[in-house]
Write a protein that holds these residues in place. Sequence first.
Motif, PDB file in Angstrom:
ATOM      1  N   SER A  85      35.046  27.802  30.079  1.00  0.00           N
ATOM      2  CA  SER A  85      34.806  29.000  30.899  1.00  0.00           C
ATOM      3  C   SER A  85      33.650  28.930  31.643  1.00  0.00           C
ATOM      4  CB  SER A  85      34.929  30.292  30.178  1.00  0.00           C
ATOM      5  OG  SER A  85      34.454  31.548  31.015  1.00  0.00           O
ATOM      6  N   ALA A  88      33.991  25.927  34.049  1.00  0.00           N
ATOM      7  CA  ALA A  88      34.773  26.173  35.312  1.00  0.00           C
ATOM      8  C   ALA A  88      34.207  27.106  36.198  1.00  0.00           C
ATOM      9  CB  ALA A  88      36.269  26.886  34.559  1.00  0.00           C
ATOM     10  N   ARG A  89      33.422  28.289  35.743  1.00  0.00           N
ATOM     11  CA  ARG A  89      32.992  29.015  36.732  1.00  0.00           C
ATOM     12  C   ARG A  89      31.687  28.521  37.371  1.00  0.00           C
ATOM     13  NH1 ARG A  89      33.617  34.563  36.967  1.00  0.00           N
ATOM     14  NH2 ARG A  89      31.476  34.714  37.387  1.00  0.00           N
ATOM     15  N   GLY A  92      33.408  24.588  38.871  1.00  0.00           N
ATOM     16  CA  GLY A  92      34.892  24.604  39.358  1.00  0.00           C
ATOM     17  C   GLY A  92      35.923  24.185  38.391  1.00  0.00           C
ATOM     18  N   LEU A  93      37.047  24.403  38.887  1.00  0.00           N
ATOM     19  CA  LEU A  93      38.167  24.155  37.853  1.00  0.00           C
ATOM     20  C   LEU A  93      38.161  22.584  37.439  1.00  0.00           C
ATOM     21  CD1 LEU A  93      40.892  26.494  38.787  1.00  0.00           C
ATOM     22  CD2 LEU A  93      39.279  26.896  37.087  1.00  0.00           C
ATOM     23  N   SER A 227      43.176  33.575  32.235  1.00  0.00           N
ATOM     24  CA  SER A 227      41.672  33.869  32.756  1.00  0.00           C
ATOM     25  C   SER A 227      40.740  32.971  33.449  1.00  0.00           C
ATOM     26  CB  SER A 227      40.935  34.702  31.656  1.00  0.00           C
ATOM     27  OG  SER A 227      41.687  35.748  31.096  1.00  0.00           O
ATOM     28  N   ILE A 228      40.768  31.597  32.885  1.00  0.00           N
ATOM     29  CA  ILE A 228      40.031  30.600  33.379  1.00  0.00           C
ATOM     30  C   ILE A 228      40.499  30.469  34.875  1.00  0.00           C
ATOM     31  CG2 ILE A 228      39.016  28.176  33.135  1.00  0.00           C
ATOM     32  CD1 ILE A 228      38.856  28.581  30.198  1.00  0.00           C
ATOM     33  N   GLY A 231      39.601  32.854  37.345  1.00  0.00           N
ATOM     34  CA  GLY A 231      38.134  33.132  37.587  1.00  0.00           C
ATOM     35  C   GLY A 231      37.516  34.166  37.045  1.00  0.00           C
ATOM     36  N   ASP A 232      38.269  34.512  35.879  1.00  0.00           N
ATOM     37  CA  ASP A 232      37.592  35.782  34.976  1.00  0.00           C
ATOM     38  C   ASP A 232      36.194  35.417  34.427  1.00  0.00           C
ATOM     39  OD1 ASP A 232      39.692  37.376  35.965  1.00  0.00           O
ATOM     40  OD2 ASP A 232      40.791  37.122  34.037  1.00  0.00           O
ATOM     41  N   ASN A 233      35.427  36.469  34.389  1.00  0.00           N
ATOM     42  CA  ASN A 233      34.055  36.238  33.794  1.00  0.00           C
ATOM     43  C   ASN A 233      34.189  35.869  32.239  1.00  0.00           C
ATOM     44  OD1 ASN A 233      33.762  38.863  32.584  1.00  0.00           O
ATOM     45  ND2 ASN A 233      33.193  39.547  34.662  1.00  0.00           N
TER      46      ASN A 233
END
Length: 245
Positions: A85, A88-89, A92-93, A227-228, A231-233
């Motif tokens: 997570s 990704a944040r 980036g993915l 969620s990932i 873009g969820d925290n």
Amino acid sequence: MDWASVAGLVLALVGIIAGRALEGGAIGALMQPAAFAIVVIGTCGAVLLQSGKANFVRGVKMLRWVFSPPVEDLPALTAEINRWSAAARREGLLSLERHLLAVSDPFVNKAMRLVVDGIDPNRIREILDRDISSFERHERQAVKIWEAAGGYAPTIGILGAVLGLIHVMENLSDPGKLGSGIAVAFVATIYGVGLANLVFLPIANKLKAIVAGQVARQEMMADVFFSIAAGDNARIIQERISAYR
């Protein structure tokens, strides 16, 4: 090793043997190869006919889970999810691509690859939900061989009893053969009922619980990657994980 399963099986056998001994009966009288062959081979044949080769083989292979169930290290998995997570944040993915080779679970690997490929989160969840449903269906079909065995064994035990009585009737003129025929008749019933209620059905119920746990884990991972991808925290992802504990 799940020692509770081992202890449960041993306790069941000891209970029967101890009860027989307390009644003053010979333990050897319960050892009837003919009755055992009738019940076990007959039950296997009936289950194979009902379930088919693929489900039968898969169900037999799952037997090892009764004594050595798959164990998930949830704290380690949670830490790994947090790293995915955060990467990704922060980057980036596409940054998840470097984690793909380290993921051995096919389901998780597929979910991560979908995220890396930039698939819409709702579409990812739809694909993963189909995979979960397919997995659950196949696993439950395999587990059903033990439920089927629990249903057939008592009836085949009665069949063994009838065969034993036929043998008795055929040898009424020879009293020396009557005892073995009667023994097969009654012991076959004991084998059928005993195997069904002390072995087959408990195995089926335990395997169903294990499969349910695996399905819950996959549902959790599907929520995580949804969620990932969305873009969820990290806090939201942690809340999703906590719902499955």
